[in-house]
Design an enzyme around this catalytic site. Structure first.
Site, PDB file in Angstrom:
ATOM      1  CG  ASP A   1      -2.036   0.926   1.241  1.00  0.00           C
ATOM      2  OD1 ASP A   1      -2.227   1.599   0.221  1.00  0.00           O
ATOM      3  OD2 ASP A   1      -2.758   1.000   2.257  1.00  0.00           O
TER       4      ASP A   1
ATOM      5  N   GLY B   1       0.983 -10.269   4.216  1.00  0.00           N
ATOM      6  CA  GLY B   1       2.035  -9.501   4.881  1.00  0.00           C
ATOM      7  C   GLY B   1       1.583  -9.164   6.299  1.00  0.00           C
TER       8      GLY B   1
HETATM    9  P1  ADP Z   1      -1.571  -7.048   3.838  1.00  0.00           P
HETATM   10  O1  ADP Z   1      -1.823  -5.972   4.861  1.00  0.00           O
HETATM   11  O2  ADP Z   1      -2.761  -7.288   2.934  1.00  0.00           O
HETATM   12  O3  ADP Z   1      -1.024  -8.299   4.440  1.00  0.00           O
HETATM   13  P2  ADP Z   1       1.103  -6.191   2.931  1.00  0.00           P
HETATM   14  O4  ADP Z   1       1.425  -5.040   2.056  1.00  0.00           O
HETATM   15  O5  ADP Z   1       1.580  -6.155   4.340  1.00  0.00           O
HETATM   16  O6  ADP Z   1      -0.496  -6.393   2.847  1.00  0.00           O
HETATM   17  O7  ADP Z   1       1.663  -7.525   2.280  1.00  0.00           O
HETATM   18  C1  ADP Z   1       1.078  -8.166   1.172  1.00  0.00           C
HETATM   19  C2  ADP Z   1       2.169  -8.753   0.287  1.00  0.00           C
HETATM   20  O8  ADP Z   1       2.690  -7.712  -0.525  1.00  0.00           O
HETATM   21  C3  ADP Z   1       3.355  -9.343   1.043  1.00  0.00           C
HETATM   22  O9  ADP Z   1       3.709 -10.589   0.431  1.00  0.00           O
HETATM   23  C4  ADP Z   1       4.445  -8.303   0.812  1.00  0.00           C
HETATM   24  O10 ADP Z   1       5.741  -8.896   0.801  1.00  0.00           O
HETATM   25  C5  ADP Z   1       4.091  -7.832  -0.566  1.00  0.00           C
HETATM   26  N1  ADP Z   1       4.671  -6.561  -1.039  1.00  0.00           N
HETATM   27  C6  ADP Z   1       5.189  -5.528  -0.329  1.00  0.00           C
HETATM   28  N2  ADP Z   1       5.637  -4.555  -1.153  1.00  0.00           N
HETATM   29  C7  ADP Z   1       5.391  -4.984  -2.429  1.00  0.00           C
HETATM   30  C8  ADP Z   1       5.624  -4.459  -3.738  1.00  0.00           C
HETATM   31  N3  ADP Z   1       6.206  -3.267  -3.916  1.00  0.00           N
HETATM   32  N4  ADP Z   1       5.237  -5.211  -4.822  1.00  0.00           N
HETATM   33  C9  ADP Z   1       4.649  -6.404  -4.666  1.00  0.00           C
HETATM   34  N5  ADP Z   1       4.395  -6.957  -3.461  1.00  0.00           N
HETATM   35  C10 ADP Z   1       4.768  -6.257  -2.358  1.00  0.00           C
END
Ligand code: ADP
Length: 186
Positions: free
Chosen positions: A42, A131
């Site tokens: 995000d 994540g």
């Molecule tokens: P959530 O709160 O839905 O768990 P997160 O952002 O914490 O969302 O994590 C969701 C996934 O996105 C994780 O596997 C994380 O490693 C991944 N992630 C983080 N940054 C990026 C990015 N720039 N591109 C793709 N995936 C990402």
């Protein structure tokens, strides 16, 4: 790392990388209900896309309130190469008996539905909920891939390419295993 499969007349791909540099028509954001940005993917999307995305998110929340878990909305892609960002809210993992699989499936389905309604031909997803929200990646992968395969199999829209952009090699392997299982059981 990259792998790719045909589903119906479309392509379902897995790759490692950063979703913010994708050139698909839309990228999906694993947002939270406030739509005000946050950590993880995000934060990365808002940083790369610039203030236009947040401005539109604020308008949406002013109009319809916080985005419920399992729902999705679409905004501009701002400075991103993707024209649109689809924001969806996956469930926080609370042990698996609080409706998490249904809510995660809904997040994917509603995102794909919006992409279909906009007539988009390509969409990239991150691994929603695995994540900060703590959803076990193997279980999330099965839900995610089943929803996307179902949508492509139905073929009721113009979607021709869905890419899962997985941030780390471990998550990629987990999705690869889940996709192999799905193909074998199909
Ligand atoms: P959530 O709160 O839905 O768990 P997160 O952002 O914490 O969302 O994590 C969701 C996934 O996105 C994780 O596997 C994380 O490693 C991944 N992630 C983080 N940054 C990026 C990015 N720039 N591109 C793709 N995936 C990402």
């Amino acid at each position: 790392m990259e792998s790719s499969f045909c589903v119906n007349k479309s392509r379902l791909s897995l790759e490692t990388g950063d979703i913010t540099v994708q050139e698909t028509d839309a990228i999906v954001n694993a947002a939270n209900s406030s739509l005000m940005g946050g950590g993880g993917v995000d934060g990365a999307i808002h940083r790369a896309g610039g203030p236009a995305i947040l401005a539109e998110c604020k308008q949406i929340v002013a109009r319809q309130g916080p985005l419920p878990t399992g729902k999705a909305v679409i905004t501009t892609g701002g400075n991103l190469k993707s024209r649109f960002v689809i924001h969806t809210v996956g469930p926080v993992w609370r042990g698996g008996n609080q409706g998490e699989p249904c809510l995660l499936a809904s997040a994917y389905r509603e995102s794909l539905k919006l992409a279909g309604e906009k007539g988009l031909s390509s969409v990239a997803f991150p691994s929603i909920s695995t994540g900060a929200y703590g959803y076990p990646a193997d279980r999330a992968a099965r839900v995610a891939l089943a929803q996307v395969a179902d949508c492509l199999n139905k073929g009721q829209n113009r979607l021709r390419e869905v890419i899962f952009v997985l941030h780390d090699p471990h998550t990629f392997e987990v999705y690869q295993t889940a996709l192999n299982e799905l193909c074998l059981s199909a």
